[in-house]
Design an enzyme around this catalytic site. Sequence first.
Site, PDB file in Angstrom:
ATOM      1  N   CYS A  14      21.269 -17.417 -23.259  1.00 54.50           N
ATOM      2  CA  CYS A  14      22.648 -17.850 -23.054  1.00 54.50           C
ATOM      3  C   CYS A  14      23.232 -17.140 -21.843  1.00 54.50           C
ATOM      4  O   CYS A  14      22.596 -16.280 -21.239  1.00 54.50           O
ATOM      5  CB  CYS A  14      23.509 -17.590 -24.284  1.00 54.50           C
ATOM      6  N   CYS A  17      23.325 -13.348 -21.480  1.00 54.33           N
ATOM      7  CA  CYS A  17      22.102 -12.708 -20.994  1.00 54.33           C
ATOM      8  C   CYS A  17      22.138 -12.572 -19.470  1.00 54.33           C
ATOM      9  O   CYS A  17      21.594 -11.612 -18.911  1.00 54.33           O
ATOM     10  CB  CYS A  17      20.871 -13.525 -21.386  1.00 54.33           C
ATOM     11  N   ASP A 426      32.472 -30.724  17.465  1.00 54.87           N
ATOM     12  CA  ASP A 426      31.959 -30.688  18.826  1.00 54.87           C
ATOM     13  C   ASP A 426      31.898 -32.141  19.327  1.00 54.87           C
ATOM     14  O   ASP A 426      31.928 -33.077  18.522  1.00 54.87           O
ATOM     15  CB  ASP A 426      30.574 -30.041  18.827  1.00 54.87           C
ATOM     16  N   ASP A 624      26.057 -29.327  16.770  1.00 49.37           N
ATOM     17  CA  ASP A 624      24.608 -29.522  16.780  1.00 49.37           C
ATOM     18  C   ASP A 624      23.887 -28.699  17.832  1.00 49.37           C
ATOM     19  O   ASP A 624      22.663 -28.762  17.930  1.00 49.37           O
ATOM     20  CB  ASP A 624      24.273 -30.996  17.008  1.00 49.37           C
ATOM     21  N   ASP A 628      27.227 -24.109  19.675  1.00 49.32           N
ATOM     22  CA  ASP A 628      28.059 -24.237  18.483  1.00 49.32           C
ATOM     23  C   ASP A 628      27.737 -23.181  17.425  1.00 49.32           C
ATOM     24  O   ASP A 628      28.488 -23.032  16.460  1.00 49.32           O
ATOM     25  CB  ASP A 628      27.881 -25.628  17.853  1.00 49.32           C
TER      26      ASP A 628
END
Length: 737
Positions: A14, A17, A426, A624, A628
């Site tokens: 559970c 734990c 961008d 990308d 960036d």
Amino acid sequence: MVHEYHLKITNLSCASCVRRIEAAVRPVPGVESVEVNFATQEAIIHASVPLETLVQVIHQAGYHAIAAPSQPNHHHAHESQVAIAKQFIKAAVAAAAGLLLMILGSFYPLSAGLTLALQEMWLVLGFLSVGVLWFSAGDIYRGAWAAFKHRSSNMDTLIALGTGVAWAFSMIVTLFPAYFPASARHVYFESALMIVAFIQLGAALEARTRANTKASVEALLALTPPTARVVRDGVEVDIPLSEVQLDDVVRVRPGEKIPVDGVIISGSSNIDQSMLTGEPLPVSVFEHSRVTAGTVNVTGTFLCKATAVGADTTLARIVELVHRAENAKPTLARLADTLASVFVPLVIVVALITGVIWFLVGPEPRLAYVALTMATVLLIACPCALGLASPLAVMAGVGRAAKAGILIREGEALQTVGQLTTLVFDKTGTLTLGKPMVVGVMCSPYLTEAILLRYAASVEQGSNHPIAKALVMAAKVENQILSSVTGFQDYPGLGVMAVVEGKQLRLGNLAWMKQANLSFDGFTGLHDAQALGQTPVYVSVDDEAAGVILMSDTLRPEAKSVMQALHDLNIKTVLLSGDHWAAAREVAKQCGMDEVMAEVLPAEKADKIKQLQTQGERVGMVGDGINDAPALATANVGIAIGSGTDVAIESADLILLGHSLNGILNAIVISRATVKNMKQNFFGALIYNVLAIPVAAGVLYPITGTLLNPMIAGAAMALSSFTVVMNASRLKRLPLH
């Protein structure tokens, strides 16, 4: 050296734990982080200590840990199915025995008379029920005993105490029936068995649903073929995929799955990437195109040179990232773990208080009511639903995102991306297709357009930048022969410089030209070109303004609709670009964006993100390129377009494997739906316990005169967990853009 260890916890029962294991491991010297996930039954630990040390610490805390692979595989999936089947068998055996005792109890109740034969029959049945209980719930009792030895408690403790109280009370009644009035001579052997049946059935259904939730991710493992056709010494041979090496030349025929990441060296085709990117249309590939392991070659045949094999392929990295994200914990999940860690001891205290109250003020037979109410409280309050509320929703959300071509590298991002107030984009390669073309050339009187283009293309011929590729392509179209270059220097965010045919050339933006005291005011029509969104590349020869090459990039077809959808979600959109103001404003105008930040140097992009954050905005950055990467890392959530550079992808929290900006909308939709699902599960689990515990304790007895049967309590507990599981599984069918 810090290692990442993946451990399978074999007796994690559970959410309480979870906190106990984390609390035991975290103080160990050399441990940097530890995350235990109840739903996946795994722990991910970053530490510089040996694995054996961590396993020993977990063992001392009362749990068993074994090394697990960082990626799921078919072998472990089979083991999981076997374990689920065993749970169903345990549930069936307990249910069959329980039903038999219920039937016998209706015909031969102990309250019917104090005959020796009847007493002996129930004694035998009582001892036989112990055997069934041990077969069907031995793991539960062992878990409870282990927790007791380590002075702790968990879900196993509640179940063991609840069924144990029911069985012990029944044996006392059977052994000493004369000490109880006829109305109290009721045994609960069948209740103990049915409780175990319901619990094991619920656990089996939970496990099966968890396995189904992960199926969309584990299906990725089947994408790579078992063999590859490799060209060696001029001969094509089929070899096991595990024997393929870097730089091997691999033949891929129509209809085959691509076995490795590679670069096409001969041939062309169309590639179906839908399983990885979510995009249905095949992509055309040619010589020098990159291909990815697991995608399907639709039409032609080609040879590709292996650039990544085995665990280094994009597909393997995807599976690893998704698996890691499934085990990550957003803030809500940590809150659930905290509550669950104190829940079990609290329930035991409530059960004891309930027993004391019934013993002091309850009606006769008091001991029967004490046993009944204590067992019912213990059984109905098991915190399974509370522990499953968040991790199951995270698993389902991460799996749905992966199926849509969205990789989540950081667990917190799954929660945060749906809370963003501003998205910064961008321009080149993000809002545009990243494939600019030369659309015009302006040059000084002492040069021709062809010479200026040859000079510029010669300088850029060794670069992979989109503008450089466009210049080289334009020169090739004009049948220009490029010259050799010496003294090449790159100035990030400004331009490049080199010597071509004995002349010093400078290519870059206007800011750089102004630094060199160069003026381009004499080039008429430049303002009109910029107003159309065309990007000028300024060229100087021997420190004199020589000309301007005009570039134009194509806007992504979905850019405008995505910006409108973001506005509908009350998200502000900002264009952040190193391009000049006129071109940036034109692109922002076409897309319908709210704000423009142009002529921003790479080093300044992260500062612009910080400025927005200081204004109280929760900022997401979409990019990308290498330029960036700092901004992606600075933003609350960095989102990388999968076609971008590795640096950008490694700096991002979310990666869009496809080329469509709709992936951003889908990420937000999945995030908001996942968080909503977590809150629903969390609220439902808490409300269930808040309402169920008082009822189990007998608060309605003065009004109705009846008490909740422990068997019904066990069924209700299992049902609450199964409800959470089914609610989380709805995310797999979440509609996307």
